[in-house]
Write a protein that holds these residues in place. Structure first.
Motif: not given
Length: 131
Positions: A2-6, A74-86
């Protein structure tokens, strides 16, 4: 996850901080006289404007990266594609910085920017699909 985008956000902040350190070091011969050549010239004179321009770039397109990441958090949920893109975006910013500072290859810089652009565009697509 959930917080991996940080983590990619923090990595970009670290890159920006490194660029500030590099700019300070590149300006040191002119500002403080530290590291001047014997003739008084700045050995980093060619790099200083490139570092400065690259630092300014870190506050342009990355704004949309941070906005997308924060909205996903804020949406409380990060899956793999957005994390890879980040992470693709952050890696691309590192490569873009190297290309802009160390070369004068505008075509390569444009190509790397396109990768950054598409990664952020993909983040926004993921965000829109989830909404």
């Amino acid at each position: 996850m959930d917080k991996a985008l940080i983590y990619p956000m923090a990595a970009h902040v670290a890159l920006t901080g490194l660029l500030y350190v590099m700019l300070t070091a590149a300006r040191a011969p002119s500002v403080w006289g530290i590291g001047r050549h014997a003739d008084g010239s700045n050995p980093w004179a060619d790099f200083e404007p490139r570092i400065s321009a690259n630092l300014s770039n870190q506050f342009e397109w990355p704004l949309f990266f941070y906005a997308a990441c924060l909205l996903m958090l804020i949406q409380q949920g990060v899956d793999t594609p957005p994390l890879v893109l980040a992470w693709v975006f952050v890696g691309g910013r590192v490569v873009h910085s190297w290309v802009q500072i160390c070369t004068t290859n505008i075509r390569l810089r444009g190509l790397v920017f396109t990768i950054n652009f598409l990664a952020v565009f993909g983040l926004w697509l993921c965000l829109l699909i989830r909404s």
